[in-house]
Design a protein around this motif. Sequence first.
Motif, PDB file in Angstrom:
ATOM      1  N   GLY A  74      31.702  82.425 108.733  1.00 19.76           N
ATOM      2  CA  GLY A  74      30.459  82.587 107.981  1.00 19.76           C
ATOM      3  C   GLY A  74      30.156  81.487 106.993  1.00 19.76           C
ATOM      4  N   GLY A  75      31.075  80.506 106.816  1.00 21.76           N
ATOM      5  CA  GLY A  75      30.792  79.386 105.936  1.00 21.76           C
ATOM      6  C   GLY A  75      31.231  79.564 104.492  1.00 21.76           C
ATOM      7  N   GLU A  76      32.090  80.566 104.189  1.00 19.00           N
ATOM      8  CA  GLU A  76      32.639  80.719 102.847  1.00 19.00           C
ATOM      9  C   GLU A  76      34.072  80.203 102.831  1.00 19.00           C
ATOM     10  OE1 GLU A  76      32.347  84.725 101.448  1.00 19.00           O
ATOM     11  OE2 GLU A  76      30.294  84.440 100.752  1.00 19.00           O
ATOM     12  N   PHE A  77      34.401  79.421 101.781  1.00 24.60           N
ATOM     13  CA  PHE A  77      35.683  78.738 101.726  1.00 24.60           C
ATOM     14  C   PHE A  77      36.405  79.011 100.413  1.00 24.60           C
ATOM     15  CE2 PHE A  77      33.090  76.433 104.700  1.00 24.60           C
ATOM     16  CZ  PHE A  77      33.965  76.015 105.690  1.00 24.60           C
ATOM     17  N   ALA A  78      37.734  78.909 100.490  1.00 26.11           N
ATOM     18  CA  ALA A  78      38.587  78.857  99.307  1.00 26.11           C
ATOM     19  C   ALA A  78      39.442  77.603  99.438  1.00 26.11           C
ATOM     20  CB  ALA A  78      39.462  80.099  99.199  1.00 26.11           C
ATOM     21  N   HIS A  79      39.823  77.014  98.270  1.00 24.87           N
ATOM     22  CA  HIS A  79      40.527  75.738  98.296  1.00 24.87           C
ATOM     23  C   HIS A  79      41.764  75.779  97.402  1.00 24.87           C
ATOM     24  CE1 HIS A  79      36.410  74.793  99.563  1.00 24.87           C
ATOM     25  NE2 HIS A  79      36.966  73.834 100.276  1.00 24.87           N
ATOM     26  N   TYR A  80      42.830  75.136  97.894  1.00 20.64           N
ATOM     27  CA  TYR A  80      44.108  75.114  97.207  1.00 20.64           C
ATOM     28  C   TYR A  80      44.657  73.689  97.237  1.00 20.64           C
ATOM     29  CZ  TYR A  80      43.855  80.135  98.303  1.00 20.64           C
ATOM     30  OH  TYR A  80      43.447  81.445  98.439  1.00 20.64           O
ATOM     31  N   VAL A  81      45.441  73.340  96.211  1.00 19.12           N
ATOM     32  CA  VAL A  81      46.118  72.059  96.206  1.00 19.12           C
ATOM     33  C   VAL A  81      47.591  72.281  95.853  1.00 19.12           C
ATOM     34  CG1 VAL A  81      45.591  71.507  93.787  1.00 19.12           C
ATOM     35  CG2 VAL A  81      45.995  69.663  95.436  1.00 19.12           C
ATOM     36  N   ARG A  82      48.461  71.583  96.555  1.00 17.94           N
ATOM     37  CA  ARG A  82      49.906  71.656  96.306  1.00 17.94           C
ATOM     38  C   ARG A  82      50.317  70.426  95.514  1.00 17.94           C
ATOM     39  NH1 ARG A  82      55.081  70.231  98.282  1.00 17.94           N
ATOM     40  NH2 ARG A  82      56.465  71.984  98.736  1.00 17.94           N
ATOM     41  N   ARG A  83      50.847  70.645  94.356  1.00 14.85           N
ATOM     42  CA  ARG A  83      51.259  69.541  93.510  1.00 14.85           C
ATOM     43  C   ARG A  83      52.589  68.966  93.999  1.00 14.85           C
ATOM     44  NH1 ARG A  83      50.384  71.506  87.382  1.00 14.85           N
ATOM     45  NH2 ARG A  83      52.576  72.026  87.700  1.00 14.85           N
ATOM     46  N   ALA A  84      52.962  67.823  93.437  1.00 16.14           N
ATOM     47  CA  ALA A  84      54.197  67.166  93.866  1.00 16.14           C
ATOM     48  C   ALA A  84      55.428  68.021  93.606  1.00 16.14           C
ATOM     49  CB  ALA A  84      54.333  65.820  93.162  1.00 16.14           C
ATOM     50  N   ASP A  85      55.333  68.945  92.626  1.00 13.53           N
ATOM     51  CA  ASP A  85      56.479  69.810  92.332  1.00 13.53           C
ATOM     52  C   ASP A  85      56.547  71.026  93.248  1.00 13.53           C
ATOM     53  OD1 ASP A  85      54.432  71.430  91.431  1.00 13.53           O
ATOM     54  OD2 ASP A  85      54.998  71.372  89.320  1.00 13.53           O
ATOM     55  N   GLY A  86      55.638  71.100  94.224  1.00 11.67           N
ATOM     56  CA  GLY A  86      55.677  72.182  95.199  1.00 11.67           C
ATOM     57  C   GLY A  86      54.856  73.398  94.846  1.00 11.67           C
ATOM     58  N   ARG A  87      54.259  73.428  93.662  1.00 16.02           N
ATOM     59  CA  ARG A  87      53.457  74.590  93.268  1.00 16.02           C
ATOM     60  C   ARG A  87      52.035  74.464  93.797  1.00 16.02           C
ATOM     61  NH1 ARG A  87      53.666  75.731  87.032  1.00 16.02           N
ATOM     62  NH2 ARG A  87      53.357  73.459  86.944  1.00 16.02           N
ATOM     63  N   TRP A  88      51.508  75.589  94.296  1.00 15.81           N
ATOM     64  CA  TRP A  88      50.140  75.642  94.795  1.00 15.81           C
ATOM     65  C   TRP A  88      49.208  76.156  93.701  1.00 15.81           C
ATOM     66  CZ3 TRP A  88      48.189  73.804  99.278  1.00 15.81           C
ATOM     67  CH2 TRP A  88      49.098  73.496 100.301  1.00 15.81           C
ATOM     68  N   MET A  89      48.023  75.552  93.618  1.00 15.24           N
ATOM     69  CA  MET A  89      46.996  75.983  92.671  1.00 15.24           C
ATOM     70  C   MET A  89      45.686  76.175  93.422  1.00 15.24           C
ATOM     71  SD  MET A  89      47.723  73.482  89.434  1.00 15.24           S
ATOM     72  CE  MET A  89      46.335  74.228  88.583  1.00 15.24           C
ATOM     73  N   GLN A  90      45.004  77.249  93.133  1.00 18.31           N
ATOM     74  CA  GLN A  90      43.702  77.512  93.745  1.00 18.31           C
ATOM     75  C   GLN A  90      42.604  77.004  92.814  1.00 18.31           C
ATOM     76  OE1 GLN A  90      43.009  81.623  94.748  1.00 18.31           O
ATOM     77  NE2 GLN A  90      41.137  81.189  95.879  1.00 18.31           N
ATOM     78  N   PHE A  91      41.634  76.253  93.381  1.00 22.95           N
ATOM     79  CA  PHE A  91      40.559  75.749  92.534  1.00 22.95           C
ATOM     80  C   PHE A  91      39.168  76.174  92.991  1.00 22.95           C
ATOM     81  CE2 PHE A  91      41.399  72.349  95.581  1.00 22.95           C
ATOM     82  CZ  PHE A  91      40.146  71.899  95.960  1.00 22.95           C
ATOM     83  N   SER A  92      39.073  76.976  94.059  1.00 24.22           N
ATOM     84  CA  SER A  92      37.802  77.627  94.390  1.00 24.22           C
ATOM     85  C   SER A  92      38.096  78.893  95.170  1.00 24.22           C
ATOM     86  CB  SER A  92      36.882  76.705  95.199  1.00 24.22           C
ATOM     87  OG  SER A  92      37.179  76.760  96.577  1.00 24.22           O
ATOM     88  N   ARG A  93      37.165  79.845  95.122  1.00 29.58           N
ATOM     89  CA  ARG A  93      37.327  81.122  95.803  1.00 29.58           C
ATOM     90  C   ARG A  93      36.164  81.348  96.763  1.00 29.58           C
ATOM     91  NH1 ARG A  93      41.404  83.739  93.309  1.00 29.58           N
ATOM     92  NH2 ARG A  93      41.983  82.960  91.247  1.00 29.58           N
ATOM     93  N   PHE A  94      36.376  82.258  97.711  1.00 28.55           N
ATOM     94  CA  PHE A  94      35.300  82.603  98.636  1.00 28.55           C
ATOM     95  C   PHE A  94      34.070  83.023  97.838  1.00 28.55           C
ATOM     96  CE2 PHE A  94      39.127  83.890 101.256  1.00 28.55           C
ATOM     97  CZ  PHE A  94      39.078  82.784 102.081  1.00 28.55           C
ATOM     98  N   GLY A  95      32.938  82.446  98.201  1.00 29.89           N
ATOM     99  CA  GLY A  95      31.702  82.766  97.503  1.00 29.89           C
ATOM    100  C   GLY A  95      31.355  81.794  96.397  1.00 29.89           C
ATOM    101  N   ASP A  96      32.264  80.851  96.074  1.00 28.48           N
ATOM    102  CA  ASP A  96      31.993  79.877  95.009  1.00 28.48           C
ATOM    103  C   ASP A  96      31.009  78.791  95.433  1.00 28.48           C
ATOM    104  OD1 ASP A  96      33.638  81.178  93.291  1.00 28.48           O
ATOM    105  OD2 ASP A  96      35.233  79.692  93.276  1.00 28.48           O
ATOM    106  N   LYS A  97      30.721  78.696  96.726  1.00 28.90           N
ATOM    107  CA  LYS A  97      29.786  77.717  97.289  1.00 28.90           C
ATOM    108  C   LYS A  97      30.346  76.300  97.330  1.00 28.90           C
ATOM    109  CE  LYS A  97      25.642  80.397  96.276  1.00 28.90           C
ATOM    110  NZ  LYS A  97      24.258  80.402  95.740  1.00 28.90           N
ATOM    111  N   LEU A  98      31.638  76.138  97.067  1.00 31.24           N
ATOM    112  CA  LEU A  98      32.294  74.867  97.320  1.00 31.24           C
ATOM    113  C   LEU A  98      32.755  74.917  98.773  1.00 31.24           C
ATOM    114  CD1 LEU A  98      34.666  73.027  94.892  1.00 31.24           C
ATOM    115  CD2 LEU A  98      34.989  72.915  97.358  1.00 31.24           C
ATOM    116  N   VAL A  99      32.183  74.044  99.620  1.00 31.34           N
ATOM    117  CA  VAL A  99      32.325  74.229 101.065  1.00 31.34           C
ATOM    118  C   VAL A  99      33.165  73.165 101.756  1.00 31.34           C
ATOM    119  CG1 VAL A  99      30.197  75.557 101.304  1.00 31.34           C
ATOM    120  CG2 VAL A  99      30.098  73.060 101.396  1.00 31.34           C
ATOM    121  N   GLN A 100      33.539  72.114 101.040  1.00 32.74           N
ATOM    122  CA  GLN A 100      34.373  71.095 101.676  1.00 32.74           C
ATOM    123  C   GLN A 100      35.049  70.272 100.599  1.00 32.74           C
ATOM    124  OE1 GLN A 100      32.594  69.078 105.020  1.00 32.74           O
ATOM    125  NE2 GLN A 100      33.758  67.212 104.663  1.00 32.74           N
ATOM    126  N   ALA A 101      36.298  69.863 100.848  1.00 30.13           N
ATOM    127  CA  ALA A 101      37.032  69.043  99.891  1.00 30.13           C
ATOM    128  C   ALA A 101      37.906  68.053 100.636  1.00 30.13           C
ATOM    129  CB  ALA A 101      37.884  69.916  98.968  1.00 30.13           C
TER     130      ALA A 101
END
Length: 729
Positions: free
Chosen positions: A282-309
């Motif tokens: 449906g075109g809704e996205f969530a985005h995550y980044v894994r830092r060098a120390d192995g920890r994952w962080m989420q920086f957008s959620r479904f419905g935030d309208k951020l669609v590509q990174a």
Amino acid sequence: MPHRHPRLKVLFAGVITVLSSHPLPAQPPATRTSPTVDTYHGVDVVDNYRWLEDWNDAEVKRWSEDQNAHAREYLDGLPGVDAIRKRVTEIMTAQHDSYSGVRFAAGRYFAMKSQPPKEQPFLISFDSLGDLDNARVLFDPNVVDTEGTTSVDWFEPSPDGSLVAISLSSGGSEVGDVSVFDCNSGEKVFETVPRVNSGTAGGDLAWAPDGKGFYYTRHPRPGERAEVDLNFYQQLYFHQLGTDSADDRFELGTDFPRIAEIEVEVHHQTGRVLCNVQNGDGGEFAHYVRRADGRWMQFSRFGDKLVQATFEPSGDILAITREDAPRGKIVRISTLTTKGALIEPLIPESEDTIVTSFYRAPPSLVATEDRIYVTYQLGGPSEIRVFDRDRNALAKPKQLPISSVGGLEPLSGDDILFYNSSYVDPTLWFHYDASDETTIKTPLSSESPVDMSDVRVTRQFAVSKDGTKVPVNIMRPASAEGPGPLVLYGYGGYGINLTPRFNASNKVLLENGVTYVVANLRGGGEYGEAWHLDGNLTNKQNVFDDFYAAARFLIDNGYTTSDQLAIMGGSNGGLLMGATLTQHPDLAKAVVSSVGIYDMLRVELSPNGSFNIPEFGTVQNPDHFKAMRAYSPFHNVTDGTNYPAVIFFTGANDPRVDPMQSRKMTARLQAASTSGLPVLLRTSANAGHGGDSGLSQKIEQVVDTCAFLFHHLGVTVQQPPSTDPADRS
């Protein structure tokens, strides 16, 4: 889902037929009825053909075989079929190389090469854009499978270009296992990682910076979940080369939705990992980044309208967002903390739409050292635009008129590689030299086996029921005058753009005086997310109204008549065909519908149907049910109606649209139609949704389409000039 980026499988782009007095077809095989009643929100719905859904039932297989035999008897008996096969084969097997999916890693190029008459494309590598003669074949599925049923889903070279990971599947299933090959020897090395790709959620892979392992999409393995869930619950894992994949490290996805689709990217300088997750189709996205120390962080959620990174060379993140910008704008995310992200505006929304890419599509947004390359959609055609770090627009590469661009691949410095194609120009690959802003055609460019110089391409606009202007792209033979035979193609779904693309077999149509037209309907993304949303969920009827308006425009403006009009579509476009022929049975003379959806009330129960819910809706929602019941082709067939001639194509192994959809629609139309025109079903035993089919399978499908479709349009086959140089000597 029926289609996703970049797997828009447009199966038929144009073909030919003959004028004849072919007799009416024999009666189709008898189909028994067995009423089943379902109640949705107080509404009783009768289904006489539920029994045709079970492919494990021997009676269903016998019925399918009988339908195939019936179709073959009719199609093989059409006059001129041998001449049609000769011409289609001549064009589609003409000696011409073409290239796709070009990648660049550590000074080495990789590409998929198509070389008719080979059944499947194969993977090559080469060291220079100007030296294809010395290209090395890394993997050729035609060698391991002479039947042409094994295909490369996708590939990913390692950062140093020494290894390449390849997802391989067979029989059109798209269930891909990943193998690793040495790029110097061409030999398979290391272990195979199973179930990385599927025909439902797709799949992806990104190498670690040291090339000793990779992040990949992992589907559940047998025994880990119930069988019905094996193509769902996709998660992200890491595999270390030389180890058992059963011991792979889990990375992300415990709380992902059942219909998650994952795309992964690694920044090789820092080791950071970017994970883009789509909630179904449906075109809704969530985005995550894994830092060098192995920890994952989420920086957008479904419905935030951020669609590509995607990563910039610096390690910052560039993103496309539709927040307060339905046509898209670009932002930079330079800081990520547990408290949130620092988002900096970069390139504002414009009058045109920024193209997004997903599902292993070539990127539409690429950042080099000092430039940002962005693909824009212009209502069908597309173009590349260039910006510097200060947001200033720079000179863009030279591009063909009314064309499409893609395949953006960063080279050294600020240079890029991209392809450009139009309705009359084959795929051309260009090197854009940023230092002097020159666009250089490379030897990767295809040579056309046919001459399209006598074809006029124009863009007109039809007006839909609610006043919306709908682009209509017309390919017309220069000699055509007045109303004549015409084929209208449409899709309209998933935010997918129908861009100008070259198909040599269109020449068969055009050289016989047939006009070919593509309509850009709502449901696509040609004019941004608003265009998409105006054609999905409870707004789906707008798509059918747009297509009808396009057909009426062509009739009212003297391009064709209803007796000379054929309509054609596949997958989501098959739904369009079903809705159009049931809502307007007198609009067209003939219909070709491939791997389509027709029973909208049962589609979500198929494995891939769950992924479609964000696009079509669910019967559990009363508003969605009301809308779907109103247009569902299977439920709107009316007994005693003079329906046009129809041929349905499906593949027995289709992972995206359950073949039962075509079986049920065929049975219902055969029982209801009183026109005397044929309703045929052709099921390919060792095929899927169409994109992975071998060349010989594609040729036979085009031949059958031509012989059937144009017979009903009354086109007399002309003797074309041969494409064989020996015949012209």
